[in-house]
Structure formats: C-alpha cells, structure tokens
Design a protein around this motif. Structure first.
Motif, PDB file in Angstrom:
ATOM      1  N   GLN A 132     -46.349 -34.456  68.585  1.00  0.00           N
ATOM      2  CA  GLN A 132     -47.626 -33.838  68.347  1.00  0.00           C
ATOM      3  C   GLN A 132     -47.848 -32.510  68.410  1.00  0.00           C
ATOM      4  OE1 GLN A 132     -50.738 -35.918  67.643  1.00  0.00           O
ATOM      5  NE2 GLN A 132     -51.192 -33.763  67.089  1.00  0.00           N
ATOM      6  N   GLY A 133     -48.478 -31.664  67.451  1.00  0.00           N
ATOM      7  CA  GLY A 133     -48.687 -30.125  67.765  1.00  0.00           C
ATOM      8  C   GLY A 133     -50.070 -30.089  67.381  1.00  0.00           C
ATOM      9  N   GLU A 134     -50.387 -28.950  66.913  1.00  0.00           N
ATOM     10  CA  GLU A 134     -51.709 -28.317  66.714  1.00  0.00           C
ATOM     11  C   GLU A 134     -52.111 -28.452  65.031  1.00  0.00           C
ATOM     12  OE1 GLU A 134     -54.052 -27.575  69.064  1.00  0.00           O
ATOM     13  OE2 GLU A 134     -52.599 -27.973  70.598  1.00  0.00           O
ATOM     14  N   THR A 135     -53.434 -28.921  64.939  1.00  0.00           N
ATOM     15  CA  THR A 135     -53.933 -29.015  63.613  1.00  0.00           C
ATOM     16  C   THR A 135     -54.229 -27.658  63.130  1.00  0.00           C
ATOM     17  OG1 THR A 135     -56.150 -29.142  64.253  1.00  0.00           O
ATOM     18  CG2 THR A 135     -55.163 -31.213  63.900  1.00  0.00           C
ATOM     19  N   GLU A 136     -54.340 -27.597  61.681  1.00  0.00           N
ATOM     20  CA  GLU A 136     -54.470 -26.273  61.014  1.00  0.00           C
ATOM     21  C   GLU A 136     -55.385 -26.468  60.034  1.00  0.00           C
ATOM     22  OE1 GLU A 136     -50.384 -24.758  59.915  1.00  0.00           O
ATOM     23  OE2 GLU A 136     -49.801 -24.751  61.929  1.00  0.00           O
ATOM     24  N   PHE A 137     -56.563 -26.864  60.167  1.00  0.00           N
ATOM     25  CA  PHE A 137     -57.469 -27.219  59.130  1.00  0.00           C
ATOM     26  C   PHE A 137     -57.706 -25.853  58.189  1.00  0.00           C
ATOM     27  CE2 PHE A 137     -59.980 -30.332  62.365  1.00  0.00           C
ATOM     28  CZ  PHE A 137     -58.924 -31.067  62.136  1.00  0.00           C
ATOM     29  N   GLU A 138     -57.910 -26.346  56.978  1.00  0.00           N
ATOM     30  CA  GLU A 138     -58.592 -25.118  56.156  1.00  0.00           C
ATOM     31  C   GLU A 138     -59.992 -24.969  56.296  1.00  0.00           C
ATOM     32  OE1 GLU A 138     -57.392 -26.690  52.154  1.00  0.00           O
ATOM     33  OE2 GLU A 138     -55.289 -26.554  52.490  1.00  0.00           O
ATOM     34  N   GLU A 139     -60.596 -24.113  55.635  1.00  0.00           N
ATOM     35  CA  GLU A 139     -62.169 -23.715  56.002  1.00  0.00           C
ATOM     36  C   GLU A 139     -62.994 -24.511  55.257  1.00  0.00           C
ATOM     37  OE1 GLU A 139     -63.043 -20.536  52.190  1.00  0.00           O
ATOM     38  OE2 GLU A 139     -62.440 -19.705  54.010  1.00  0.00           O
ATOM     39  N   THR A 140     -62.289 -25.260  54.267  1.00  0.00           N
ATOM     40  CA  THR A 140     -63.206 -26.185  53.633  1.00  0.00           C
ATOM     41  C   THR A 140     -63.205 -27.983  54.366  1.00  0.00           C
ATOM     42  OG1 THR A 140     -61.493 -27.237  52.190  1.00  0.00           O
ATOM     43  CG2 THR A 140     -62.796 -25.219  51.289  1.00  0.00           C
ATOM     44  N   GLU A 141     -62.732 -27.784  55.493  1.00  0.00           N
ATOM     45  CA  GLU A 141     -62.407 -28.946  56.072  1.00  0.00           C
ATOM     46  C   GLU A 141     -62.978 -29.317  57.473  1.00  0.00           C
ATOM     47  OE1 GLU A 141     -57.848 -30.362  54.580  1.00  0.00           O
ATOM     48  OE2 GLU A 141     -57.923 -28.873  56.142  1.00  0.00           O
ATOM     49  N   VAL A 142     -63.849 -30.341  57.534  1.00  0.00           N
ATOM     50  CA  VAL A 142     -64.544 -30.881  58.778  1.00  0.00           C
ATOM     51  C   VAL A 142     -64.146 -32.286  58.974  1.00  0.00           C
ATOM     52  CG1 VAL A 142     -66.646 -31.013  59.901  1.00  0.00           C
ATOM     53  CG2 VAL A 142     -66.379 -29.184  58.306  1.00  0.00           C
ATOM     54  N   LEU A 143     -62.856 -32.276  59.735  1.00  0.00           N
ATOM     55  CA  LEU A 143     -62.418 -33.457  59.701  1.00  0.00           C
ATOM     56  C   LEU A 143     -62.601 -34.225  61.112  1.00  0.00           C
ATOM     57  CD1 LEU A 143     -58.921 -32.474  58.167  1.00  0.00           C
ATOM     58  CD2 LEU A 143     -60.962 -33.419  56.946  1.00  0.00           C
ATOM     59  N   GLN A 144     -62.435 -35.626  61.064  1.00  0.00           N
ATOM     60  CA  GLN A 144     -62.331 -36.372  62.132  1.00  0.00           C
ATOM     61  C   GLN A 144     -60.911 -37.244  62.078  1.00  0.00           C
ATOM     62  OE1 GLN A 144     -65.489 -38.998  63.644  1.00  0.00           O
ATOM     63  NE2 GLN A 144     -66.739 -38.350  61.675  1.00  0.00           N
ATOM     64  N   ILE A 145     -60.402 -37.488  63.247  1.00  0.00           N
ATOM     65  CA  ILE A 145     -58.900 -37.839  63.223  1.00  0.00           C
ATOM     66  C   ILE A 145     -59.011 -38.987  64.207  1.00  0.00           C
ATOM     67  CG2 ILE A 145     -56.512 -37.603  63.775  1.00  0.00           C
ATOM     68  CD1 ILE A 145     -57.126 -34.431  63.628  1.00  0.00           C
ATOM     69  N   LYS A 146     -58.619 -40.212  63.758  1.00  0.00           N
ATOM     70  CA  LYS A 146     -58.427 -41.584  64.430  1.00  0.00           C
ATOM     71  C   LYS A 146     -57.202 -41.807  64.445  1.00  0.00           C
ATOM     72  CE  LYS A 146     -62.819 -43.915  63.382  1.00  0.00           C
ATOM     73  NZ  LYS A 146     -63.122 -45.249  62.702  1.00  0.00           N
ATOM     74  N   LYS A 147     -56.573 -42.344  65.570  1.00  0.00           N
ATOM     75  CA  LYS A 147     -55.301 -42.920  65.767  1.00  0.00           C
ATOM     76  C   LYS A 147     -55.541 -44.425  66.120  1.00  0.00           C
ATOM     77  CE  LYS A 147     -51.255 -42.891  68.782  1.00  0.00           C
ATOM     78  NZ  LYS A 147     -50.811 -42.405  69.960  1.00  0.00           N
ATOM     79  N   LEU A 148     -55.257 -45.395  65.287  1.00  0.00           N
ATOM     80  CA  LEU A 148     -55.204 -46.430  65.368  1.00  0.00           C
ATOM     81  C   LEU A 148     -54.096 -47.560  64.964  1.00  0.00           C
ATOM     82  CD1 LEU A 148     -58.294 -46.681  62.608  1.00  0.00           C
ATOM     83  CD2 LEU A 148     -58.526 -47.095  65.183  1.00  0.00           C
ATOM     84  N   PRO A 149     -53.950 -48.756  65.726  1.00  0.00           N
ATOM     85  CA  PRO A 149     -53.009 -49.611  65.142  1.00  0.00           C
ATOM     86  C   PRO A 149     -52.918 -49.771  63.787  1.00  0.00           C
ATOM     87  CG  PRO A 149     -54.428 -50.464  66.881  1.00  0.00           C
ATOM     88  CD  PRO A 149     -54.853 -49.509  66.315  1.00  0.00           C
ATOM     89  N   PHE A 150     -51.719 -49.732  63.081  1.00  0.00           N
ATOM     90  CA  PHE A 150     -51.681 -49.956  61.557  1.00  0.00           C
ATOM     91  C   PHE A 150     -52.340 -50.995  60.994  1.00  0.00           C
ATOM     92  CE2 PHE A 150     -49.705 -51.204  57.468  1.00  0.00           C
ATOM     93  CZ  PHE A 150     -49.784 -50.039  56.846  1.00  0.00           C
TER      94      PHE A 150
END
Length: 180
Positions: A132-150
């Motif tokens: 795990q590191g840091e995200t680097e979103f682009e200016e066009t991205e407003v993202l949510q991140i979910k970690k889930l069981p596959f």
C-alpha cells in the motif's frame, strides 16, 4: 472468411481531441453496395487491474461517469498511451487510483470493448504481492475506494451492480482463474 470483405473509398476525419478521433468512411459493403461507416479511434488502450491480496480481497473504484450520467463501481482502470508499454500503463493506473504497488503481474485478457463502432482495445491484469502506498488521483477524478472480498465483488457482477463491461469481463475471467 478471414479476409476483409469491405472496400474503403474515402475516409474523413470528422472530430478529434486528445483522447479520440471520429472518422467517417465511405465504403462498399460486402455485397458491393455503397454505404458509410462511422469509427471512433481511441488514442489510448484501456488498462484494467484486479488487485488480489493473500486473503482474497480486491479493490473497487466508484466514480460518476459523465458520458453515462450515472455512478459506477469498477475495477481500477484507465487509459494507457499506445506508445507506452502495457504493463507500465497498468502499474501507473493501479498506483494512481488505489495507491497499490504490485510485485506480481499477470495479463489475463485482451478485449475489444465495442467492435462495431470503435477500435478500442482493453487489457486486464491480475496484480498480486501488494504494497500500500499513496493514491495519485488526476484532476478529473473524484473516486471512492472499496476493499472487498473477491467473492463479494463476483456477486456484485452477478446481481447487476457492476455494469462496466471491462470490469465484468475481467472479474468473471479472474474468478475462473482463481477458482471461485
């Protein structure tokens, strides 16, 4: 028949921006009759990644998709310049959207996203041995991140909660490879 039965008489560039080019082709169809064919040329290849940790978890990205006018849950993905190595683009997209860096990469799919109107090609990778590191979103991205069981993500595909074609195809192929 594997040979091209179409004859292109004339091609015209209708519109172009940094991501796509819209072309109109005057053609003779396979029966020899005149017609037109519109083609969207993509200047990037689609890169999609299914990160898998040792516990069988994966990550989904949620974002509003402007062309669709709706919110979408997807595997991490983006565009990779055609001149760039496939794996390099996939690594950049995974880091950008999730902050993850993978030690093991396996390309599991090449897919034509809509072969009736576009030449876009997509590639799907499994990414393992994650850090795990840091995200680097682009200016066009407003993202949510979910970690889930596959397994839960696979259920989301089957329930119609994931509608992105590259995500669906990649998740179903990964499920088969991973033995789900």
């Amino acid at each position: 028949m594997t040979e091209n039965p179409w004859t292109t008489l004339k091609s015209t560039n209708i519109y172009e921006n940094p991501w796509i080019k819209l072309e109109q082709h005057e053609v003779l169809n396979p029966a020899g009759n005149p017609g037109i064919y519109g083609k969207i040329h993509f200047k990037n290849r689609a890169m999609a990644i299914i990160p898998i940790d040792p516990e069988g978890n994966t990550w989904l990205i949620g974002q509003y998709r402007y062309p669709l006018g709706e919110y979408s849950w997807e595997i991490p993905m983006g565009g990779g310049p055609i001149a760039c190595e496939l794996l390099e683009s996939a690594q950049r997209e995974l880091k950008e959207e999730t902050g993850l860096i993978a030690g093991k990469w396996t390309q599991i799919m090449k897919i034509h996203t809509s072969n009736s109107v576009t030449d876009e090609v997509g590639y799907v990778y499994l990414a393992e041995e994650l850090t795990q590191g840091e995200t680097e979103f682009e200016e066009t991205e407003v993202l949510q991140i979910k970690k889930l069981p596959f397994r839960e993500v696979l259920e989301m595909v089957m329930a119609g909660e994931i509608t992105d074609s590259l995500s669906i195809a990649g998740i179903l192929k990964a499920a088969r490879i991973l033995g789900y």
